[in-house]
Design an enzyme around this catalytic site. Structure first.
Site, PDB file in Angstrom:
ATOM      1  N   GLU A   1     -56.599  -6.728  15.322  1.00 38.58           N
ATOM      2  CA  GLU A   1     -55.899  -6.572  13.867  1.00 38.58           C
ATOM      3  C   GLU A   1     -56.551  -7.693  12.833  1.00 38.58           C
ATOM      4  OE1 GLU A   1     -51.774  -4.610  15.347  1.00 38.58           O
ATOM      5  OE2 GLU A   1     -52.118  -6.808  15.271  1.00 38.58           O
TER       6      GLU A   1
ATOM      7  N   ASP B   1     -40.935 -12.708  26.177  1.00 35.66           N
ATOM      8  CA  ASP B   1     -42.103 -13.201  26.633  1.00 35.66           C
ATOM      9  C   ASP B   1     -41.755 -14.337  27.704  1.00 35.66           C
ATOM     10  OD1 ASP B   1     -43.069 -11.432  24.843  1.00 35.66           O
ATOM     11  OD2 ASP B   1     -44.085 -13.044  23.383  1.00 35.66           O
TER      12      ASP B   1
ATOM     13  N   GLY C   1     -35.863 -15.023  18.461  1.00 37.21           N
ATOM     14  CA  GLY C   1     -36.962 -13.852  18.522  1.00 37.21           C
ATOM     15  C   GLY C   1     -36.305 -12.522  18.714  1.00 37.21           C
ATOM     16  N   PHE C   2     -37.076 -11.596  19.237  1.00 39.44           N
ATOM     17  CA  PHE C   2     -36.782 -10.294  19.411  1.00 39.44           C
ATOM     18  C   PHE C   2     -35.716 -10.447  20.386  1.00 39.44           C
ATOM     19  CE2 PHE C   2     -40.598  -9.159  17.131  1.00 39.44           C
ATOM     20  CZ  PHE C   2     -40.314  -8.244  16.099  1.00 39.44           C
ATOM     21  N   GLY C   3     -35.960 -10.924  21.652  1.00 38.41           N
ATOM     22  CA  GLY C   3     -35.151 -10.919  22.478  1.00 38.41           C
ATOM     23  C   GLY C   3     -33.587 -11.491  22.184  1.00 38.41           C
TER      24      GLY C   3
ATOM     25  N   ALA D   1     -42.863  -7.026  21.557  1.00 39.50           N
ATOM     26  CA  ALA D   1     -41.377  -6.889  21.152  1.00 39.50           C
ATOM     27  C   ALA D   1     -40.616  -5.820  21.763  1.00 39.50           C
ATOM     28  CB  ALA D   1     -41.752  -6.594  19.619  1.00 39.50           C
TER      29      ALA D   1
ATOM     30  N   GLY E   1     -33.159 -19.486  20.975  1.00 40.41           N
ATOM     31  CA  GLY E   1     -34.358 -18.595  20.688  1.00 40.41           C
ATOM     32  C   GLY E   1     -33.770 -17.328  19.597  1.00 40.41           C
TER      33      GLY E   1
END
Lengths: 453, 453
Positions: free
Chosen positions: B176, B313, B19-21, B329, B17
């Site tokens: 948003e 997440d 993503g941010f992690g 995040a 993954g």
């Protein structure tokens, strides 16, 4: 001629196609005493001359697209209709769309061209062309996926096929694509992979004629070829593509046929008139040329139908020096403006002189800081030509939509050699399965156990 | 603990993954004496907090995506693998991918979450969620297509259904999205249509709880609701979506059920752990929470498997105050960095204290110049909060890729209220046929004959 006074309904001008021709016609009619309806399948005008930069990961689609409604929102006499034209009834003056029918007093058909595979339509899947945003994203996906597949492939021959990029057609689009892919391989991606050396990628530009950029003066063709060589592109003239399979392209030369293993073939070799050309021919009897373009009168109207015009890439106009005008943006722009003037002059019962194309020259870009420019009275190439190319493109790009961003993005790319838009996108999950099916890229047992640093 | 010296093979850290992690873990291991392999299905990291701006036509996907290879190219101990993890063998320390199998010494699973329709997976087609670039482009297509369909529709009720936008879920994404669509309808598109008044569009934000932004302090929820009202959003709390069809959404309230005709329902109501959560549970016996998240140890490892970590997440971490950390995040970033430190400390045979999340606060944006910010010690809203929000997002966005362009684009949008990226794209031809099939928008006979000005 059309008779207009306050008691008759307002004159309806219907324009099919929001490319350069249609949009310039609509804008030129913005303050005319007519009702304008611009019909397009898409909700945006696309600045096609820069589409190759989307295909090669420099720009995003929105950077070179302007929403048609936004561009025309101030013209209160103008409607935009998201629709597709499917048929014409010239006697009833009606245009049949996918979801409705509308009447016109004057019709301007500016539906352009699509790819042409010279009777080999089954090549389309294997060698995508570059006309729409979706085409560009598909090319982008294939180009960047090929590097990913090469990174995983351990068979040297198969790896080389993934690292071979063939571009069919040495016109401006082919030259620009080849230059941009060479820069990707030699600069942008150089540090990004661990198993492959991207600078070993082969970029082949295949042209059937004896030189690239055939419409340009021979000296500029030679200069373009030299610049491409310096970027690492192998320019192969007198090389006609005769067959395309999933993992090879067959090229016929004087010496005979060669089968070149490649997983990525991009099509920039030919275009044919869009479907409206055929419909126009069937309904009005207008003649068409070999590419399907509609042979128009000196005022760009369809013979026998003074209130139907065909302009831009769809039109074959040869009243100037016997040779049809090329399918480039400036021709379409000038024709759009011309037709708008013809229509307005008819209200004043005034004749308008035949269309005359003012050729400001041709230009093509070759990589990051070289281009060739032919202004007729002067030809030049190299960095100055590149700056000129940038200036001209920005000038026309910002006309509709103030795409300042593109200029900044270019500046940024120029100084950093980055390409921020090299995303592989598309249908969910399709990406990985495709290269899995396409090539056997499993790592050998040894490598599976201890991945080398 | 892992023993490392010059004769043993180099320690293999495999991260699933980007993503941010996963990306923060990879970056923090960039100079560690390990071999890092980062695996992702996509070739880019996506800055998900701004994905709603792609969905509403302000930004392009590439503006908020950074090619993973580019981000990690300088880390010579790091490989990026475009692959999909399908299974884990924790005893053999092997990860099965779609096209190969790789061995790991330490595994970091950071595969995040996907939409959750609470047992109504068939809603997905009718109410798309917002997790991927493709999701955002699909939302964008639906939003702008709805205005196009309304422009063509002559039945007032059907037209109103096209002009009704319902957003399920009053968390930050829902807030948003609602704010951005309200701005589209009331500002950006106001002058663009001829048959409809886009300011008559209804934007409904449906939240099941008694206030929007439930994790925020109640005062900020109230301020956000007030700002949304000013933008023209109808905020409906205690309103649970119980059914979705092609042209309506059913909402359950205390007073009873209401069926609201709408052609556009966007899903921002729930997420569940990605498939790797279930696989981890099957193979390691780790417990999961109701959302499928893996309940991790205080050092973020999977119970019984100190060399398998779950972060971001996907992880349920409740060692701090008993409540699981939110799926945002900053949690993922800090967990990625933390795990990298744990791994490196193990080489030094040193223990590392349990993970501790440092909460810098929460923020959500509401339209063009309002936001709510909760920093714990201080809460504020309005224009200053908006500036703060812009600053924080730019700060993290430019970290990987110097996305200066985004800042300029924002500035540009702010002053011009333009949205340059409102393109309707997708599968060829799909766009027009869809609204044709969906709604009866044929013009009446009278209008066909003479289109009004």
């Amino acid at each position: 001629m059309v008779d207009v006074n306050s008691t008759t309904p307002i004159h309806q001008v219907v324009i099919v196609g929001g490319g350069f021709g249609g949009l310039y016609a609509a804008q030129s009619l913005g303050r005319a005493p007519v009702q304008v309806t611009l019909i397009d399948k898409r909700n945006f005008h696309l600045f096609q001359p820069l589409l190759y930069q989307v295909a090669t990961g420099t720009l995003s689609p929105a950077d070179i697209a302007s929403p048609l409604r936004g561009v025309l929102s101030k013209n209160k006499n103008t409607k935009v209709l998201l629709e597709e034209a499917v048929d014409i009834d010239p006697e009833q003056q009606k245009l049949k769309l996918l979801g409705q029918e509308i009447r016109y007093d004057t019709l301007i058909v500016a539906t352009g061209v699509s790819h042409h595979y010279f009777g080999n339509d089954h090549w389309e899947d294997k060698a995508p062309g570059l006309k729409t945003v979706e085409d560009a994203l598909e090319m982008r996906r294939r180009i960047f996926m090929a590097f990913e597949a090469a990174e995983k492939e351990t068979d040297p021959q198969k790896r080389q096929a993934w690292l071979t990029f063939a571009i069919a057609g040495g016109g401006p689009t082919g030259v620009e694509l080849a230059g941009a892919i060479a820069e990707l391989a030699h600069n942008t991606l150089k540090e990004d992979f661990r198993n492959i050396d991207t600078t070993e990628a082969k970029i082949l530009l295949l042209e059937g004629m004896d030189r690239i950029l055939p419409p340009y003066p021979p000296e500029l063709s030679a200069k373009a070829e030299k610049s491409l060589h310096e970027l690492g592109v192998s320019v192969q003239t007198n090389s006609l593509v005769t067959n395309i399979t999933e993992d090879a392209v067959t090229v016929r030369r004087k010496e005979g046929e060669e089968i070149i293993p490649t997983r990525t073939l991009l099509w920039a070799a030919g275009v044919k008139a869009s479907g409206m050309g055929e419909i126009l021919a069937q309904r009005t009897g207008v003649e068409r040329d070999r590419a399907g373009r509609v042979i128009v009168e000196a005022d760009l109207s369809v013979p026998g139908y003074p209130n139907i015009f065909a302009i831009g890439d769809l039109a074959h106009f040869a009243h100037q020096d016997g040779k049809p005008l090329p399918g480039v943006a400036p021709v379409a722009m000038q024709q759009g403006e011309y037709v708008a003037k013809v229509i307005q002059n008819r209200f004043k019962q005034k004749e308008y002189p035949p269309f005359h194309y003012v050729d400001f020259g041709s230009l093509a870009v070759i990589g990051r800081h070289a281009a060739v420019v032919d202004l007729g009275f002067i030809q030049f190439s190299g960095f100055i030509a590149w700056l000129f190319w940038v200036f001209v493109h920005i000038y026309f790009l910002i006309e509709f939509d103030n795409k300042l961003i593109v200029m900044i993005q270019w500046g940024w790319n120029y100084f950093t050699r980055k390409r921020g838009a090299r995303l592989i996108t598309g249908e969910k999950g399709k990406m990985l399965l495709e290269i899995k099916g396409g090539g056997d890229y499993h790592l050998p047992e040894a490598e599976k156990e201890t991945l080398e640093v």
